[in-house]
Design a protein around this motif. Sequence first.
Motif, PDB file in Angstrom:
ATOM      1  N   THR A  32      50.891  42.181  41.232  1.00 37.16           N
ATOM      2  CA  THR A  32      51.173  42.946  40.005  1.00 37.16           C
ATOM      3  C   THR A  32      50.181  42.561  38.906  1.00 37.16           C
ATOM      4  N   LEU A  33      49.996  41.257  38.731  1.00 39.77           N
ATOM      5  CA  LEU A  33      49.081  40.797  37.675  1.00 39.77           C
ATOM      6  C   LEU A  33      47.648  41.267  37.939  1.00 39.77           C
ATOM      7  N   ILE A  34      47.236  41.188  39.198  1.00 43.85           N
ATOM      8  CA  ILE A  34      45.869  41.626  39.528  1.00 43.85           C
ATOM      9  C   ILE A  34      45.715  43.121  39.247  1.00 43.85           C
ATOM     10  N   ALA A  35      46.735  43.893  39.643  1.00 43.84           N
ATOM     11  CA  ALA A  35      46.652  45.349  39.441  1.00 43.84           C
ATOM     12  C   ALA A  35      46.628  45.695  37.947  1.00 43.84           C
ATOM     13  N   VAL A  36      47.483  45.011  37.179  1.00 43.81           N
ATOM     14  CA  VAL A  36      47.522  45.279  35.733  1.00 43.81           C
ATOM     15  C   VAL A  36      46.205  44.848  35.095  1.00 43.81           C
ATOM     16  N   ASN A  37      45.720  43.683  35.528  1.00 43.19           N
ATOM     17  CA  ASN A  37      44.469  43.188  34.945  1.00 43.19           C
ATOM     18  C   ASN A  37      43.297  44.107  35.288  1.00 43.19           C
ATOM     19  N   HIS A  38      43.351  44.697  36.472  1.00 46.85           N
ATOM     20  CA  HIS A  38      42.290  45.635  36.865  1.00 46.85           C
ATOM     21  C   HIS A  38      42.227  46.798  35.867  1.00 46.85           C
ATOM     22  N   THR A  39      43.398  47.308  35.530  1.00 43.42           N
ATOM     23  CA  THR A  39      43.445  48.411  34.561  1.00 43.42           C
ATOM     24  C   THR A  39      42.987  47.926  33.182  1.00 43.42           C
ATOM     25  N   ASN A  43      39.685  48.965  30.771  1.00 44.86           N
ATOM     26  CA  ASN A  43      39.814  49.405  29.377  1.00 44.86           C
ATOM     27  C   ASN A  43      39.289  48.372  28.383  1.00 44.86           C
ATOM     28  N   GLY A  44      38.617  47.370  28.941  1.00 47.04           N
ATOM     29  CA  GLY A  44      37.920  46.420  28.088  1.00 47.04           C
ATOM     30  C   GLY A  44      38.746  45.275  27.544  1.00 47.04           C
ATOM     31  N   VAL A  45      39.969  45.062  28.077  1.00 43.86           N
ATOM     32  CA  VAL A  45      40.797  43.957  27.572  1.00 43.86           C
ATOM     33  C   VAL A  45      41.441  43.177  28.726  1.00 43.86           C
ATOM     34  N   GLY A  46      40.644  42.513  29.518  1.00 45.40           N
ATOM     35  CA  GLY A  46      41.185  41.791  30.670  1.00 45.40           C
ATOM     36  C   GLY A  46      41.851  40.483  30.293  1.00 45.40           C
ATOM     37  N   PRO A  48      41.968  36.633  30.739  1.00 38.99           N
ATOM     38  CA  PRO A  48      40.992  35.648  31.216  1.00 38.99           C
ATOM     39  C   PRO A  48      41.522  34.841  32.402  1.00 38.99           C
ATOM     40  N   PHE A  49      40.642  34.393  33.250  1.00 34.71           N
ATOM     41  CA  PHE A  49      40.931  33.540  34.407  1.00 34.71           C
ATOM     42  C   PHE A  49      41.825  34.204  35.459  1.00 34.71           C
ATOM     43  N   LEU A  50      42.029  35.478  35.362  1.00 32.93           N
ATOM     44  CA  LEU A  50      42.844  36.163  36.368  1.00 32.93           C
ATOM     45  C   LEU A  50      41.981  37.199  37.071  1.00 32.93           C
ATOM     46  N   ALA A  51      42.151  37.260  38.400  1.00 36.76           N
ATOM     47  CA  ALA A  51      41.357  38.225  39.179  1.00 36.76           C
ATOM     48  C   ALA A  51      41.657  39.641  38.709  1.00 36.76           C
ATOM     49  N   SER A  52      40.656  40.487  38.760  1.00 38.24           N
ATOM     50  CA  SER A  52      40.852  41.876  38.342  1.00 38.24           C
ATOM     51  C   SER A  52      40.377  42.824  39.425  1.00 38.24           C
ATOM     52  N   ALA A  53      40.485  42.358  40.673  1.00 37.97           N
ATOM     53  CA  ALA A  53      40.016  43.175  41.788  1.00 37.97           C
ATOM     54  C   ALA A  53      40.858  44.439  41.907  1.00 37.97           C
ATOM     55  N   SER A  54      40.293  45.438  42.563  1.00 44.06           N
ATOM     56  CA  SER A  54      41.078  46.645  42.816  1.00 44.06           C
ATOM     57  C   SER A  54      42.097  46.330  43.906  1.00 44.06           C
ATOM     58  N   LEU A  55      43.135  47.144  43.977  1.00 52.53           N
ATOM     59  CA  LEU A  55      44.165  46.922  45.007  1.00 52.53           C
ATOM     60  C   LEU A  55      43.578  46.992  46.404  1.00 52.53           C
ATOM     61  N   HIS A  56      42.603  47.870  46.573  1.00 54.13           N
ATOM     62  CA  HIS A  56      41.975  47.999  47.895  1.00 54.13           C
ATOM     63  C   HIS A  56      41.318  46.689  48.316  1.00 54.13           C
ATOM     64  N   ALA A  57      40.809  45.977  47.334  1.00 52.19           N
ATOM     65  CA  ALA A  57      40.085  44.744  47.649  1.00 52.19           C
ATOM     66  C   ALA A  57      41.014  43.624  48.100  1.00 52.19           C
ATOM     67  N   VAL A  58      42.303  43.724  47.741  1.00 50.78           N
ATOM     68  CA  VAL A  58      43.235  42.648  48.113  1.00 50.78           C
ATOM     69  C   VAL A  58      44.272  43.122  49.136  1.00 50.78           C
ATOM     70  N   CYS A  59      43.926  44.177  49.874  1.00 51.66           N
ATOM     71  CA  CYS A  59      44.834  44.674  50.910  1.00 51.66           C
ATOM     72  C   CYS A  59      44.176  44.491  52.278  1.00 51.66           C
ATOM     73  N   PRO A  60      44.810  43.712  53.161  1.00 48.73           N
ATOM     74  CA  PRO A  60      44.184  43.475  54.468  1.00 48.73           C
ATOM     75  C   PRO A  60      44.098  44.729  55.337  1.00 48.73           C
ATOM     76  N   PHE A  61      44.941  45.729  55.053  1.00 52.56           N
ATOM     77  CA  PHE A  61      44.872  46.937  55.886  1.00 52.56           C
ATOM     78  C   PHE A  61      43.537  47.657  55.695  1.00 52.56           C
TER      79      PHE A  61
END
Lengths: 284, 261
Positions: A32-39, A43-46, A48-61
């Motif tokens: 959840t945090l990664i997905a929210v941080n990605h958004t 929008n220019g307000v990430g 800090p220190f939290l991954a912001s990868a796209s959901l696709h990047a963190v899905c093993p499928f």
Amino acid sequence: MITLFGKRIRLFRPRSIWIRRIVQWFFFLLITLIAVNHTLVENGVGIPFLASASLHAVCPFGGVETLYTFLASGLLVRKIHDSSLVLAGIVLPLAFLFGPVFCGWVCPLGTVQEWVGKLGKKFFKRRYNHFVPTKLDNILRYARYGILIWVLYVTATSGTLVFEAYDPYFALFNFWSTEVAPTALLILGVTLVLSVFVERPWCKYACPYGAVLGITNIFRVFSIKRAESTCKADGACSIMCPMNIEVDTVKTVRDHQCISCLECTSEAICPVARTVVFTAGGVK
Amino acid sequence: MTLTSKPLAIIVFIAIFGGIGLSSTFGWWQTESTKEPAKYTEGEFAGTANPADIRGSYTFGDISNSFDVTPEILAQAFQVTTDTPASFPVKDLESLYLESGYEIGTNSVRLFVAYYLGLPFDTTGQEIYLPQPAANILQKHTTLTPEQSTYIQTYTVDVKPASLVDIEMSPAQSEGTAPEAGPTTSAPEAGTSSEEEYAVKGKTIFGDLIRWGVSQETIEQIIGAPMPDPAMKVKDFVTANGLEFETVKTQLQAEVDKVKP
């Protein structure tokens, strides 16, 4: 622990594998945090220190979806990154050893279905998770293999992530973005509604990744095993199983739907110690 | 050997995070596409970043990371007035100049960067337009060959970018930019606009063409070879096979236009 009629019975036993709940919460919050941080980062307000990868990047499928393209041409399907292949490479050996622990312990979509299922358990008590007629249920459980084949075929032939438009996992963690297709939101909605009646409906009937990992149940190293000599045959293990596997009728669970949640074991519901266990060896 | 839940939980954690950590040390843990253009592989400039590989998804800042061109110069050349030129996405140029009637976009930036740095850039068969300020900077800053000067003179257009108020800001561009800061624009998200969806571009893959309804036979006729993997970019295939992208692009676009809904 007391001994009754020659059997060791635990008087105050835990009702569930509590540590699994913690692991599930952890991965749910992390994704959840990664997905929210990605958004936020877009929008220019990430954060800090939290991954912001796209959901696709963190899905093993994604690693499974792109495998054909990767082997055939060395390319990755668009939107898939190397990290998906890495995760697939981690989860698959885990499944060979312990079965689909990813489904039972990590997958946030499975977790959310379980949470919604608690409502169903409250409403319907023992009827919960037993609404689908057995014959129909047995057939439907193979649908996920059909979906897996379709996903792999359309991904290989189009070179694009076609499944994204139907993926409830992507919709769950991106419902606030315009990237989510209405079909995915609809499927997510249907999944959540069905979860009130059936435990983990997406996992049982439709999840293509569950299909891949489920195959490892047939030959995995650690399996759920039942010691017939000490089994009371009270059916508690079968009643507790979220995937409706009749644990009390088999010696070793080889069902393709097992998610290694351990809820059927003597550590959880089984009242007799060392009777239903998760083991690489044999049981008496 | 029997396992209980606690060791299993630990194993799951170690496997996932240990695996990620290990893959990171080998450089395999990549969660996003790198914004590093390909390099020239031969000739005098072998090993230098190739402007021809600048993508629409790059910002002016990304370009300045790989090429010796500041975001401010790029903003000045393309008349982008913003407080944060480094965050301006190249793909937004197209919509900025949409009303001008000239296609000023990623290709224009590629050409500008190449000529600005005196790097080779193939313009054969292409009509790449530059706005007047970009041409002025090139003529002032660098020594152009007669061919390059002629090309620029032919394709320089005196156009103004769209008005700020008419255009919605894209998220990347809006970062730190006050609404009254200057012209900003937003290209439609890939796949969300029908115009964007059915346009053959540098990033179009063969799978897109198939998805849009162009038959494999038609594609193979145009490229004169069996269709490669659907995930491959048309441009990459065309370039690797010594074909002219603009020609192939035009033919494919004609086929796409025939079948698009």
